[in-house]
Design a protein around this motif. Sequence first.
Motif, short mmCIF file in Angstrom:
data_model
loop_
_atom_site.label_atom_id
_atom_site.label_comp_id
_atom_site.label_asym_id
_atom_site.label_seq_id
_atom_site.Cartn_x
_atom_site.Cartn_y
_atom_site.Cartn_z
N GLN A 15 0.73 -1.26 -0.04
CA GLN A 15 -0.02 -0.05 0.04
C GLN A 15 0.82 1.21 0.03
O GLN A 15 2.17 0.98 0.24
CB GLN A 15 -0.86 0.06 1.22
CG GLN A 15 -0.30 0.17 2.51
CD GLN A 15 -1.13 0.25 3.53
OE1 GLN A 15 -1.69 -0.70 4.13
NE2 GLN A 15 -1.19 1.49 4.18
N TYR A 151 -6.11 7.65 -3.48
CA TYR A 151 -6.21 6.18 -3.67
C TYR A 151 -6.25 5.30 -2.67
O TYR A 151 -6.87 4.23 -2.76
CB TYR A 151 -4.48 5.81 -4.30
CG TYR A 151 -4.44 4.49 -4.61
CD1 TYR A 151 -4.66 4.15 -6.02
CD2 TYR A 151 -3.97 3.61 -3.97
CE1 TYR A 151 -4.75 2.93 -6.49
CE2 TYR A 151 -3.81 2.20 -4.42
CZ TYR A 151 -4.19 1.87 -5.74
OH TYR A 151 -4.20 0.69 -6.17
N ARG A 153 -8.39 5.47 -0.43
CA ARG A 153 -9.91 5.48 -0.46
C ARG A 153 -10.40 4.83 -1.60
O ARG A 153 -11.55 4.01 -1.51
CB ARG A 153 -10.66 6.92 -0.27
CG ARG A 153 -10.33 7.61 0.91
CD ARG A 153 -10.84 8.88 1.33
NE ARG A 153 -10.93 9.71 0.27
CZ ARG A 153 -9.91 10.97 0.34
NH1 ARG A 153 -9.54 10.95 1.45
NH2 ARG A 153 -10.08 11.69 -0.67
N ARG A 155 -9.19 2.44 -3.76
CA ARG A 155 -8.72 1.41 -4.29
C ARG A 155 -9.65 0.17 -3.46
O ARG A 155 -10.34 0.27 -2.56
CB ARG A 155 -7.37 0.87 -3.82
CG ARG A 155 -7.30 0.97 -2.32
CD ARG A 155 -5.68 0.52 -2.02
NE ARG A 155 -5.76 -0.77 -1.93
CZ ARG A 155 -4.85 -1.35 -1.40
NH1 ARG A 155 -3.50 -1.05 -0.81
NH2 ARG A 155 -4.88 -2.99 -1.31
N ASN A 156 -9.86 -0.79 -4.43
CA ASN A 156 -10.38 -2.20 -3.99
C ASN A 156 -9.53 -2.73 -2.81
O ASN A 156 -8.46 -2.44 -2.70
CB ASN A 156 -10.67 -3.12 -5.21
CG ASN A 156 -11.63 -2.81 -6.04
OD1 ASN A 156 -12.61 -1.76 -5.81
ND2 ASN A 156 -11.91 -3.62 -7.03
N GLN A 157 -10.24 -3.59 -2.11
CA GLN A 157 -9.61 -4.16 -0.82
C GLN A 157 -8.53 -5.00 -1.42
O GLN A 157 -7.39 -5.03 -0.75
CB GLN A 157 -10.65 -5.04 -0.15
CG GLN A 157 -10.10 -5.63 1.34
CD GLN A 157 -10.90 -6.38 2.02
OE1 GLN A 157 -12.09 -6.23 1.73
NE2 GLN A 157 -10.57 -6.84 3.16
N GLN A 158 -8.92 -5.78 -2.52
CA GLN A 158 -7.99 -6.29 -3.19
C GLN A 158 -7.74 -5.33 -4.65
O GLN A 158 -8.55 -5.53 -5.57
CB GLN A 158 -8.45 -7.87 -3.38
CG GLN A 158 -8.62 -8.85 -2.42
CD GLN A 158 -7.07 -9.05 -1.89
OE1 GLN A 158 -6.07 -9.08 -2.46
NE2 GLN A 158 -7.03 -9.18 -0.66
N PRO A 159 -6.54 -4.77 -4.79
CA PRO A 159 -6.23 -3.89 -5.95
C PRO A 159 -6.59 -4.64 -7.12
O PRO A 159 -6.50 -5.67 -7.40
CB PRO A 159 -4.79 -3.59 -5.76
CG PRO A 159 -4.31 -3.94 -4.16
CD PRO A 159 -5.35 -5.05 -3.74
N ASN A 160 -7.35 -3.91 -7.98
CA ASN A 160 -7.86 -4.09 -9.24
C ASN A 160 -6.75 -3.76 -10.24
O ASN A 160 -6.62 -2.61 -10.51
CB ASN A 160 -9.10 -3.63 -9.54
CG ASN A 160 -9.88 -4.19 -10.65
OD1 ASN A 160 -9.23 -4.50 -11.94
ND2 ASN A 160 -11.25 -4.24 -10.43
N ALA A 165 -10.34 0.24 -14.34
CA ALA A 165 -10.75 0.61 -12.52
C ALA A 165 -10.74 1.72 -12.15
O ALA A 165 -9.95 2.45 -12.61
CB ALA A 165 -9.89 -0.47 -11.87
N TRP A 166 -11.62 2.23 -11.26
CA TRP A 166 -11.79 3.59 -10.70
C TRP A 166 -10.43 3.96 -10.14
O TRP A 166 -10.11 5.21 -10.25
CB TRP A 166 -13.02 3.51 -9.70
CG TRP A 166 -13.19 4.89 -9.17
CD1 TRP A 166 -13.13 6.07 -9.80
CD2 TRP A 166 -13.65 5.19 -7.89
NE1 TRP A 166 -13.44 7.32 -9.02
CE2 TRP A 166 -13.96 6.69 -7.88
CE3 TRP A 166 -13.90 4.52 -6.70
CZ2 TRP A 166 -14.22 7.25 -6.49
CZ3 TRP A 166 -14.03 4.96 -5.62
CH2 TRP A 166 -14.44 6.19 -5.42
N GLU A 167 -9.79 2.95 -9.48
CA GLU A 167 -8.53 3.44 -8.61
C GLU A 167 -7.52 3.78 -9.47
O GLU A 167 -6.20 4.34 -9.08
CB GLU A 167 -8.07 2.17 -7.71
CG GLU A 167 -7.76 0.90 -8.51
CD GLU A 167 -7.62 -0.36 -7.78
OE1 GLU A 167 -6.42 -0.75 -7.36
OE2 GLU A 167 -8.62 -0.85 -7.15
#
Length: 819
Positions: A15, A151, A153, A155-160, A165-167
């Motif tokens: 992270q 970022y 906030r 990101r997915n719990q498991q990064p996509n 993807a939005w992140e």
Amino acid sequence: MQTPAQFLGYKLGDQFTYHSRLLDYTNHLAASNPTKMRVQPYGKTYENRPLVLAIISSPANMQRLEEIRTNNLKNAGLLTGQATGGKQPAIVWMSYNIHGNESVSSEAVLQVMHDLLDPNNAQTQKWLENTVVILDPCVNPDGRERYTQWYNRARNQQPNASPWAWEHYEPWPGGRPNHYYFDLNRDWAWQTQIESKQRGVQYNQWMPQLHADFHEQGVDNPYYFAPSAKPYHDAITPWQRKFQDVMGEYNRKYFDKNNWLYFTRESFDLFYPSYGDTWPTYQGAIAMTYEQGGSGRAGVVIQKSDGDSLTLSDRIAHHYTASLATVEAMSDRQEEVVKEFKKFFSDAQSKPFGTYRSYVFKMKGEEGRLRDLTEFLDRQQIKYGYASSSGSAKGFNYQNGKTESVKYEAGDLVISSYQPKSTLLNVLFDPNARLEDSVTYDITAWSLPYAYGLKGAAFTSRVGMKDAKPATTVTNAVNSGAYAYLAHWNGVQDMKFLATLLKANIRVRYSEVPFVLNKETYAAGSLIITRTGNEKLGAAFDQRVTKAADSLGIKLASSTTGFVTSGGDFGSSKIRYIKAPKVALLTGEGVSAYGFGETWHFFEQQLGYPVTVLGGDYFANVPLHNFDVLILPTGNYGRILEEKTLNKVKDWVRAGGRLIALENAANYLADKPDFSLKKKANDSTSAKKAPTEADLKKYANRERESISEEVQGSVFRVALDNTHPLAFGYGNIYTALVRTNSLPQFLKDGWNVGVVKEPTSASGFVGANVSEKLENGLVLGVQEMGRGQVVYLLDNPLFRGFWQGGKLMFGNAVFMVGQ
């Protein structure tokens, strides 16, 4: 001593680390290694985040750290005396995360610091015997936090890894710039931002032999390291060029071993003087940019176009490896590096680079502009003096671009090339820097005499000077019998003075024509502060006016009469009252973050005048009658100013509002109903001409041929109508930094205040096919619309905050036009 993972509670690469935790770990390392590391705070950002340096070396070097630092400055001629003591280590400075969303480097530096300090790492401990390593863990904390907060906030719990993807879609304005949305990597020399100013002080106290600047680029790009691309500025010495290759060799060794892709000698050149690689280079250092693929889009993991995934861990590994390779190279070449550094400054003082040996600038009547210049010179540690006598010599006249005999007077400002910082001086003042290759990464003109609007010349001979400064402190006499106080209008300080008076509710007038009083000539735009209209202040009137002037170094004249020798008497219709404008500034998606930031910073940090920032997302609902001036920074206004909202703006202008449109904002208004600004028509004959063999182009030459249509930040002499309020305080010529390859046609209904007649640049690169698009083009114009005005600024006078000569023009648009 804990590893980064032990201290943070997660593995580097899992992270992004918040800035406060970066500092916590840096301080932990220093506390755990007091004999090998010191944390040096050097300031705070606009958002009050700490700026620090981590200084690391062997215990023996740390014990004599101050001696090493001062010896280095003595070797450079920046301190008097001979260097003392034993071996002089090479000083290595590495900067991380100057672009906030190029965030991987601040993750990598945590491992770099740990491994430099690790007593079990025999390699790094050996390197530290020959080097003092200075690390700036995060140059741009405000930008970094804007990115990491978003970022972490989004990101997915498991990064996509999906690039959709939005992140991977950072919102406007992005984390790249600082608080005021300035690109700090274009501000190393100009030092308009608080981070750059404070860092510059520290840099000058150390003067490292090497500076490395860590960046990121597009997701699909492999790693980039030295040698740099052409053009190299011709001020760069053969040895500095050679050492670019040396740095490449050390990096290649590790990248080849790991089978990592990389490229060199492309894209990133050494020319524009305000980068983290060029500004140090012009001060004797070996300097380079490191670029890792990724940037704000990459997040923790992203799928590249070739199907492979790029992870944050990969990116960290690359920057970490390049950092250590840099230290290793400097350790191995320590003796050579120190020797050549000393030679660079010895040559600078005895046989300086460049054509010119003295720069001389008129003092009388230009005190305000020269005060701004000397403040800049002081920050750069460039020495100057004052002409000991009057005379003349052959030189390059900045005003007309001719080499001729130029007169100077005793007391004029003189800057000699025979000094330690002469290479930097000559790069910054050279009227026309020479490009060895026309494909370059940034603007090609920046000569400070043009930027500051100075009157003077560059001489090939030395001009006699003395160090004694003329008196600069201004103390104005309080005249309780004064009918009015008068101030000239020709620089930024005068504009600050006006802003100070208006904020204090002091009524001010200006003359729209020149006038003579008490044998002194006052140009159009000169300020007149009459007792009439300020009666409510009583006896405090005189004290407030003179105190404001004293604080800004403004020399006032007082008059006991409103009658002038020539021009308009103070009750004439030629004397205009300045209503304190209520200013609004538009921002938000579609508006250039840089363009907005330049204007925002100008009002808040330079002028000190209130501005209301309006968001483009709710602008359609803003009651514009609450404002007198609306500023549109450059940008794409298709969504913000759709037809209904634009009609509302036009109604506001007709009712007396003043619209100031800069660059692409002005272009957006061109050809729209009721706006006088018109684009030039395409040449229909040439458009219909059938291509011939002469028009055939080689694909391999596509980049080089494309620049034939470009203006790469070049200085043009713009002809001014200085009888118009937009040009008050200027002569007949304004040197503008033009960055567009086309200009609109003259206004048919309006005032063509600044125009390019013959598009011959005073300085910088202009593509071969551009002249026709610039000839007889409008740069500065004003259109009357009902009771209001539209001000068109096709050149941005606030560009990067360093083009001092344009700021008064912008102030005229805000305070003078339409009054």
